[in-house]
Design a protein around this motif. Structure first.
Motif, PDB file in Angstrom:
ATOM      1  N   VAL A  45       0.851  -1.204   0.000  1.00 24.02           N
ATOM      2  CA  VAL A  45       0.000   0.000   0.000  1.00 24.02           C
ATOM      3  C   VAL A  45       0.883   1.250   0.000  1.00 24.02           C
ATOM      4  O   VAL A  45       0.642   2.201  -0.753  1.00 24.02           O
ATOM      5  N   ALA A  78       2.479   1.849  -3.430  1.00 24.72           N
ATOM      6  CA  ALA A  78       1.469   2.378  -4.361  1.00 24.72           C
ATOM      7  C   ALA A  78       1.192   3.850  -4.048  1.00 24.72           C
ATOM      8  O   ALA A  78       1.053   4.682  -4.959  1.00 24.72           O
ATOM      9  N   LYS A 127       1.844   7.044  -6.605  1.00 23.34           N
ATOM     10  CA  LYS A 127       0.768   8.002  -6.908  1.00 23.34           C
ATOM     11  C   LYS A 127       1.267   9.433  -6.695  1.00 23.34           C
ATOM     12  O   LYS A 127       0.987  10.334  -7.490  1.00 23.34           O
ATOM     13  N   ASN A 170      -0.472   0.086 -10.249  1.00 20.40           N
ATOM     14  CA  ASN A 170      -1.558  -0.900 -10.264  1.00 20.40           C
ATOM     15  C   ASN A 170      -1.085  -2.293  -9.845  1.00 20.40           C
ATOM     16  O   ASN A 170      -1.837  -3.053  -9.233  1.00 20.40           O
ATOM     17  N   HIS A 176      -0.995  -2.166  -6.102  1.00 18.22           N
ATOM     18  CA  HIS A 176      -2.387  -2.107  -5.653  1.00 18.22           C
ATOM     19  C   HIS A 176      -2.987  -3.518  -5.655  1.00 18.22           C
ATOM     20  O   HIS A 176      -3.630  -3.946  -4.708  1.00 18.22           O
ATOM     21  N   LYS A 177      -2.717  -4.263  -6.745  1.00 18.87           N
ATOM     22  CA  LYS A 177      -3.255  -5.620  -6.872  1.00 18.87           C
ATOM     23  C   LYS A 177      -2.647  -6.558  -5.819  1.00 18.87           C
ATOM     24  O   LYS A 177      -3.336  -7.364  -5.210  1.00 18.87           O
ATOM     25  N   VAL A 226      -7.298   1.198   0.368  1.00 15.93           N
ATOM     26  CA  VAL A 226      -6.313   0.887  -0.678  1.00 15.93           C
ATOM     27  C   VAL A 226      -6.708   1.566  -1.994  1.00 15.93           C
ATOM     28  O   VAL A 226      -5.860   2.109  -2.700  1.00 15.93           O
ATOM     29  N   ASN A 227      -7.999   1.564  -2.299  1.00 20.50           N
ATOM     30  CA  ASN A 227      -8.473   2.237  -3.525  1.00 20.50           C
ATOM     31  C   ASN A 227      -8.286   3.752  -3.429  1.00 20.50           C
ATOM     32  O   ASN A 227      -7.902   4.406  -4.398  1.00 20.50           O
ATOM     33  N   ILE A 243      -4.812   5.163  -4.424  1.00 21.82           N
ATOM     34  CA  ILE A 243      -4.441   5.396  -5.826  1.00 21.82           C
ATOM     35  C   ILE A 243      -5.443   6.275  -6.592  1.00 21.82           C
ATOM     36  O   ILE A 243      -5.194   6.646  -7.716  1.00 21.82           O
TER      37      ILE A 243
END
Length: 325
Positions: free
Chosen positions: A206, A209, A213, A291, A294-295, A317-318, A321
């Motif tokens: 996390v 990511a 970002k 991404n 993130h995955k 988490v969403n 990003i």
């Protein structure tokens, strides 16, 4: 409802109680120190780090909760605040989250001492309660944050950062603290070593990511949180630039390095660099990497049964990003 408020929903009571306990942890017999810590508490941010601690603790223990979890969140917040206070002194920064920084109001000497005080408070909170597992996790994070910062300073001088070194820097500088939050959340409810490591890794993904970002903002539109080109002005090697340097011709590479080293305060040149990075796939590559992490984080969450805590962590988490600043 804003994403942050949505994330907080399952742990509203815990967050309120945490704020009271955090205030208590800050109390001293020194009036000047109390004035400063009161100022720090009043200008708190979104409090994402304690939220990670609570949500992970709740998710891995099926809603169970211990006093250790509050202490773990307090330790993270104390030590994180200490590093921010010290950072502002190092960067000679007068503002933090739109407010005056501690060093701007009380000068450097007092700011350094306040940072030291917060650091020792955090360590003692763990030691006094025999939370040595928590202490180990946070101590590793502080060591790595310092190493990451120094590695970045060393590499920035020569602009010779490879992608591997870049990921090591952001893992240490940014991701390690979020990793510690998630590891501490699991440790605070006496999860197994394997589970603590799994959640620590989740936090690391996390955090990476999150930082990627942040790198993208430098190439975004003016209306986003920070102005574009700030990283280039500060000669920070971010992923879009590193990828472009590694894939362009030798002639273009020399032009890019010269631009960042010698013309980083020339607005027209900085805009040309940003456009060159965009035209040469730097943005697409960086989004792809973000991404991927993130995955990886989402895949770890999917190993847990459905719960409101898991849902909040997914939203978190969403949000990392999708945020606009």
């Amino acid at each position: 409802m804003k994403p942050v408020e949505l994330i907080k929903q399952p742990i509203l009571e815990e967050m309120e109680l945490f704020e009271e306990k955090f205030k208590e942890a800050m109390q001293t017999k020194v009036p000047l120190l109390n004035r400063i810590t009161h100022y720090i508490i009043r200008r708190k941010g979104k409090q994402m780090r304690p939220m990670f601690v609570f949500l992970v603790a709740k998710m891995v223990s099926n809603g169970d909760f211990k006093e250790r979890t509050y202490r773990g969140a307090s330790v993270i917040e104390l030590i994180h605040t200490a590093t921010l206070v010290h950072d502002d002194v190092v960067d000679d920064s007068n503002r933090r989250r739109g407010f005056f920084s501690i060093n701007a109001l009380w000068k450097n000497k007092i700011a350094v001492l306040v940072g030291d005080f917060l650091l020792s408070k955090g360590l003692l909170l763990s030691i006094d309660n025999d939370d040595f597992d928590v202490l180990k996790l946070i101590s590793i994070a502080v060591r790595e944050m310092s190493e990451g910062e120094l590695l970045q300073i060393e590499k920035a001088r020569r602009l010779d950062i490879t992608e591997d070194v870049y990921f090591e820097i952001i893992r240490q500088k940014t991701a390690t603290l979020i990793a510690a939050c998630c590891g501490i959340g699991a440790a605070s409810v006496n999860a197994s070593k394997e589970e603590i490591e799994k959640m620590r890794l989740f936090g690391e993904y996390v955090g990476i990511a999150f930082q990627i970002k942040d790198d993208l903002f430098d190439y975004g539109e003016e209306k986003i949180g920070k102005p574009t080109g700030i990283d280039i002005k500060e000669q920070k090697m971010t992923l879009p630039l590193i990828h472009t340097l590694n894939t362009c011709s030798e002639q273009d590479r020399k032009w890019l390095i010269k631009s960042v080293k010698k013309h980083n305060h020339n607005k027209k040149r900085v805009k040309e660099v940003i456009q060159f990075v965009k035209d040469n796939g730097g943005m697409e590559y960086t989004i792809e990497k973000m991404n991927e992490y993130h995955k990886k984080a989402m895949d770890i969450l999917e190993t847990y049964p459905e719960s409101e805590y898991k849902t909040s962590l997914k939203t978190m988490v969403n949000y990392v990003i999708e945020r606009k600043k």
